[in-house]
Design a protein around this motif. Sequence first.
Motif, mmCIF file in Angstrom:
data_model
loop_
_atom_site.group_PDB
_atom_site.id
_atom_site.type_symbol
_atom_site.label_atom_id
_atom_site.label_comp_id
_atom_site.label_asym_id
_atom_site.label_seq_id
_atom_site.Cartn_x
_atom_site.Cartn_y
_atom_site.Cartn_z
ATOM 1 N N GLY A 697 0.824 -1.196 0.000
ATOM 2 C CA GLY A 697 0.000 0.000 0.000
ATOM 3 C C GLY A 697 0.858 1.246 0.000
ATOM 4 N N ALA A 698 0.289 2.330 -0.489
ATOM 5 C CA ALA A 698 0.966 3.623 -0.485
ATOM 6 C C ALA A 698 -0.096 4.705 -0.453
ATOM 7 C CB ALA A 698 1.855 3.782 -1.724
ATOM 8 N N VAL A 699 0.174 5.780 0.269
ATOM 9 C CA VAL A 699 -0.732 6.918 0.326
ATOM 10 C C VAL A 699 0.115 8.189 0.308
ATOM 11 C CG1 VAL A 699 -0.834 6.933 2.847
ATOM 12 C CG2 VAL A 699 -2.681 7.976 1.535
ATOM 13 N N ALA A 700 -0.362 9.196 -0.414
ATOM 14 C CA ALA A 700 0.375 10.444 -0.530
ATOM 15 C C ALA A 700 -0.572 11.614 -0.319
ATOM 16 C CB ALA A 700 1.034 10.548 -1.905
ATOM 17 N N TYR A 701 -0.164 12.535 0.549
ATOM 18 C CA TYR A 701 -0.850 13.812 0.711
ATOM 19 C C TYR A 701 0.036 14.878 0.083
ATOM 20 C CZ TYR A 701 -2.540 18.166 2.730
ATOM 21 O OH TYR A 701 -2.997 19.446 2.881
ATOM 22 N N THR A 702 -0.506 15.620 -0.882
ATOM 23 C CA THR A 702 0.273 16.621 -1.608
ATOM 24 C C THR A 702 -0.537 17.900 -1.735
ATOM 25 O OG1 THR A 702 1.177 14.798 -2.943
ATOM 26 C CG2 THR A 702 1.664 17.037 -3.666
ATOM 27 N N TRP A 739 -5.038 13.956 -2.040
ATOM 28 C CA TRP A 739 -4.878 12.591 -1.555
ATOM 29 C C TRP A 739 -4.825 11.632 -2.737
ATOM 30 C CZ3 TRP A 739 -3.682 11.644 3.371
ATOM 31 C CH2 TRP A 739 -4.032 12.592 4.330
ATOM 32 N N ALA A 740 -3.882 10.714 -2.684
ATOM 33 C CA ALA A 740 -3.799 9.646 -3.685
ATOM 34 C C ALA A 740 -3.235 8.418 -3.004
ATOM 35 C CB ALA A 740 -2.920 10.060 -4.862
ATOM 36 N N GLY A 741 -3.691 7.275 -3.411
ATOM 37 C CA GLY A 741 -3.209 6.059 -2.766
ATOM 38 C C GLY A 741 -3.455 4.826 -3.603
ATOM 39 N N SER A 742 -2.730 3.791 -3.293
ATOM 40 C CA SER A 742 -2.913 2.488 -3.932
ATOM 41 C C SER A 742 -2.844 1.409 -2.860
ATOM 42 C CB SER A 742 -1.840 2.242 -5.005
ATOM 43 O OG SER A 742 -0.544 2.307 -4.450
ATOM 44 N N LEU A 743 -3.595 0.362 -3.065
ATOM 45 C CA LEU A 743 -3.635 -0.754 -2.125
ATOM 46 C C LEU A 743 -3.856 -2.023 -2.923
ATOM 47 C CD1 LEU A 743 -3.724 -1.720 0.851
ATOM 48 C CD2 LEU A 743 -6.205 -1.419 0.762
ATOM 49 N N GLY A 744 -3.060 -3.037 -2.628
ATOM 50 C CA GLY A 744 -3.194 -4.289 -3.353
ATOM 51 C C GLY A 744 -2.654 -5.456 -2.565
ATOM 52 N N GLY A 745 -2.875 -6.619 -3.105
ATOM 53 C CA GLY A 745 -2.388 -7.821 -2.448
ATOM 54 C C GLY A 745 -2.603 -9.036 -3.311
ATOM 55 N N GLU A 746 -1.975 -10.135 -2.891
ATOM 56 C CA GLU A 746 -2.105 -11.396 -3.624
ATOM 57 C C GLU A 746 -2.148 -12.551 -2.641
ATOM 58 O OE1 GLU A 746 0.136 -12.163 -7.336
ATOM 59 O OE2 GLU A 746 0.909 -13.971 -6.335
ATOM 60 N N ILE A 747 -3.011 -13.510 -2.928
ATOM 61 C CA ILE A 747 -3.075 -14.753 -2.173
ATOM 62 C C ILE A 747 -2.840 -15.890 -3.147
ATOM 63 C CG2 ILE A 747 -5.602 -14.856 -2.410
ATOM 64 C CD1 ILE A 747 -5.645 -16.283 0.307
ATOM 65 N N SER A 748 -2.015 -16.850 -2.755
ATOM 66 C CA SER A 748 -1.693 -17.957 -3.649
ATOM 67 C C SER A 748 -1.527 -19.238 -2.841
ATOM 68 C CB SER A 748 -0.412 -17.661 -4.441
ATOM 69 O OG SER A 748 0.710 -17.583 -3.575
ATOM 70 N N GLY A 749 -1.631 -20.342 -3.530
ATOM 71 C CA GLY A 749 -1.461 -21.646 -2.907
ATOM 72 C C GLY A 749 -1.140 -22.702 -3.935
ATOM 73 N N GLY A 750 -0.440 -23.737 -3.509
ATOM 74 C CA GLY A 750 -0.050 -24.800 -4.416
ATOM 75 C C GLY A 750 -1.232 -25.627 -4.883
ATOM 76 N N GLY A 751 -1.087 -26.222 -6.058
ATOM 77 C CA GLY A 751 -2.147 -27.054 -6.601
ATOM 78 C C GLY A 751 -1.761 -27.593 -7.962
ATOM 79 N N ASN A 752 -2.711 -28.234 -8.620
ATOM 80 C CA ASN A 752 -2.494 -28.828 -9.928
ATOM 81 C C ASN A 752 -3.601 -28.391 -10.872
ATOM 82 O OD1 ASN A 752 -0.162 -30.962 -9.631
ATOM 83 N ND2 ASN A 752 -1.456 -31.176 -7.813
ATOM 84 N N LEU A 753 -3.228 -28.156 -12.119
ATOM 85 C CA LEU A 753 -4.177 -27.815 -13.166
ATOM 86 C C LEU A 753 -3.769 -28.551 -14.431
ATOM 87 C CD1 LEU A 753 -6.603 -26.035 -14.073
ATOM 88 C CD2 LEU A 753 -4.920 -24.338 -14.807
ATOM 89 N N LEU A 754 -4.698 -29.384 -14.934
ATOM 90 C CA LEU A 754 -4.429 -30.169 -16.142
ATOM 91 C C LEU A 754 -3.122 -30.951 -16.006
ATOM 92 C CD1 LEU A 754 -5.432 -27.544 -18.865
ATOM 93 C CD2 LEU A 754 -6.823 -29.389 -17.906
ATOM 94 N N SER A 755 -2.977 -31.605 -14.845
ATOM 95 C CA SER A 755 -1.823 -32.456 -14.543
ATOM 96 C C SER A 755 -0.524 -31.679 -14.375
ATOM 97 C CB SER A 755 -1.635 -33.528 -15.631
ATOM 98 O OG SER A 755 -2.791 -34.338 -15.749
ATOM 99 N N GLN A 756 -0.619 -30.334 -14.291
ATOM 100 C CA GLN A 756 0.575 -29.519 -14.074
ATOM 101 C C GLN A 756 0.578 -29.001 -12.640
ATOM 102 O OE1 GLN A 756 3.044 -28.917 -16.375
ATOM 103 N NE2 GLN A 756 1.952 -30.332 -17.741
ATOM 104 N N SER A 757 1.733 -29.125 -11.965
ATOM 105 C CA SER A 757 1.848 -28.588 -10.608
ATOM 106 C C SER A 757 2.225 -27.122 -10.677
ATOM 107 C CB SER A 757 2.901 -29.358 -9.818
ATOM 108 O OG SER A 757 4.169 -29.235 -10.432
ATOM 109 N N GLY A 758 1.815 -26.366 -9.667
ATOM 110 C CA GLY A 758 2.120 -24.945 -9.643
ATOM 111 C C GLY A 758 1.371 -24.256 -8.527
ATOM 112 N N ARG A 759 1.015 -23.001 -8.738
ATOM 113 C CA ARG A 759 0.326 -22.218 -7.718
ATOM 114 C C ARG A 759 -0.823 -21.434 -8.340
ATOM 115 N NH1 ARG A 759 3.235 -22.094 -2.958
ATOM 116 N NH2 ARG A 759 1.921 -20.416 -2.133
#
Length: 848
Positions: A697-702, A739-759
């Motif tokens: 995240g980031a926030v700016a007051y200008t 005021w300006a700001g950004s906020l983000g995130g990611e959630i991931s986990g292991g698994g398989n798709l079409l017999s391929q391992s990954g996340r």
Amino acid sequence: MRKTLPLITLFILSVSALFAQGVVVGGVKDNEGLPVAAATVVIKGTNTYAIADATGQFSIAARKEFPFTIRISSVGFKPQEILLAKLPDSPLSLTLANDNQLSEVVITSRRRQESAQDVPIPISVVRGALVEDAGAFNVNRLKELVPTVQLYSSNPRNTTLNIRGLGSTFGLTNDGIDPGVGFYVDGVYYARPAATTLDFIDIEQIEVLRGPQGTLFGKNTTAGAFNITTRAASFQPGATLEVSYGNYGYIQARSSITGPLSRKIAGRLSFSGTQRNGLLYNVATQKPVNDLNNLGGRGQLLFTPTDRISITLAGDVSSQRPDGFAQVVAGVAPTLRPAYRQFNQIIADLNYKLPSQNPFDRVIDHDTPWRSGNELGGISLNVDAKIGSGTLTSTTAWRYWNWDPSNDRDFTGLPVLSKSAATSRHEQWTQEVRYAGAISPRVSGVVGVFAIGQDLKTDPVHTEESGSAQWRFSQSSTSPLWRTPGLLDGFGIRTTSRLKSFGAAVFGQVDWAITDRLHLLPGLRYNYDEKQVDFSRQTYGGLQTTDPALIALKNAVYTNQAFTANVDESNLSGQLTLSYKVSSRINSFATYSNSYKPVGVNLGGLPTASGRVLTELARIKPEYVSHFEVGVKTRPTPLSTLNVVFHNTDIKDFQTQVQTAEVGVNRGYLANAERVRVVGVEVDGNIRVSNGLSFYGAVAYTDGKYVSFKNAPVPLEETGGESAFKDISGGDLPGISKWAGSLGGEISGGGNLLSQSGRFFLALDSYYRSSFSSSPSPSKYLNIEGYTLLNARVGFRASNGLSILFWSRNLLDKDYFEQLLPAAGNAGHYAAVLGDPRTFGTTLRYSF
């Protein structure tokens, strides 16, 4: 001297080779055997590093005498160090163990490899992988990840790139002044703002430095710098193929291939292409406009004759040929002109109606085709030579820009301004030589020289031409002479101009470690700038007459103008930074600097007063910038960072672009505001909750104000009053949201798709900015309301280098303006650059 490249490049090439070249290759995996993409591999004690690709593979030139140590790190893993006594006979296979600490973000802005958290500079770093996944394929989209960046573009030429609201003039671009934000790609300075609208090609990392950086970079930077690094050629064979499909006919294809061409030469070839249908509909031509049609390519050759010398020859070419950059009428402001000179009365008299009163219907009826042919390219030679305990670098470059536009500057279906085309050609050459390294055990730094030559000329002329409805928009009295048939039909101006400029600088910065925790960093810069202008504008067409009264009416619209100017300026600037590491988790700093933006010249036509051309406005004063900031960078926990910066910038003789009611100066002209001030606070941070969950995240007051601007042009709604000028001291600077700001995130986990391992992963990115002024002279009609955007992506990254993601930008389909701008002549109507509606699609990527 200006046409002869320095001989330092040949000198570097002749440095004696002491050791044989070697390349260390390998792969990085985690405890589960999955590749660790974007792991950083560094040769300790050098500036040499590499970033592992999507399959965890890397290659790094051994530019240090064996034995040496390589260090491997990545977010969520324990760093690993390996001592190499000699060049390995086979690729290394490295395994990183999970860790509860954030890895270092490696940057090179201070001409050495170091952690972003240790650098006493406010800096935002965006990795290439995030740029690609977030769909930030140009600077305009990148600004949603870095809220202190502002970019406004009504077309590639008329582009404003600012940091903290400072850098370039807001509105239509005047070529006679320099930008205050440096834009560098692989160490090469790009002088034209049009470069910021092009697609990124094969990006490794983007570093956004805030505040003056003139003691670190070749070109003077009074507001900040973009330091962009592309992926380098590698001796480890690899390739990336990517294709995206989306709504509105969106197609984007990217590819990159790299590998050895011989034992000492490696190459890389990269391509990017983007197409999309238009987002506005022209009811007059019955076809969509504002499409995307971008192509770009980049090639590199890396030659490593010894372990102490690295030579990179790079070339690139990019083009945009859209049917686009049209603006839609957003509203009408009542002015102080008589009733017959108000926009609504004018179009009623001409029996015309706008195709829609709602700009977000995205409908236009323009009678002049929109064209924005934008071509940039160039070639560069970079030589790095390890000498003593530092690196001597020479960067030689030549670049070009061709601009072929067509615009409808009245924004209506009426034949008012039938032609507006400022075709231009620009060439530049640059040479930078610098040495960066340790002077003693406690003193290190960088010193360099820089030169730039530019030649900007009309190609062959800039043309503006009136149509049959121009008389009604220009009518300034009730005299029946205005109705004279053909008076202004085809009446126009052809401008030929040439701007030749030369700049040179000597710069340096020292890092003195007074103690292990306390550092003093003084820097100095001497700058010289020279500009030569030859400007000539001639009228043509319209009714051919000898009647003085009719000639006076024509001269009220367009006049002949000609002037030459030869200006030069030299100055000495510098900065002083004090950095104190309170603990291993807290790094504080304070900086004072002064800097200068070079003298400027007007290249868009000059206003008149009582029939006299104001040639005294041909030259504008340089800016004098005084800047202070204090900040702290912290690691509250091993899994998080939190940084805070307070900044204050005072500018004397602020260079601004102002709008005038004169049609003949429809691009506006340059002026100096006596004093402005920008004050603000910035907070940014990130946290990793677990290996599969992270947030940023980031926030700016200008707060940006005109402290003093006593002779500014009146805002749009006050056009036609007793005075054409107004004291706007205390008013808001344009383009700055408090005021300006950004906020983000990611959630991931292991698994398989079409017999391929990954996340599997899910990521969200949001961007907010409060309301801001879209006019150099504050206007209640040209304020843009605040807005929030939400972007999302979900997908799967397979361990074999295959990725698939589904994405959406502006997921909530928010209607918003990016910019508002009055039409030429200030009749009361104003147009808008609209933000994109909701877009969505899918991306397939494969790396090996």
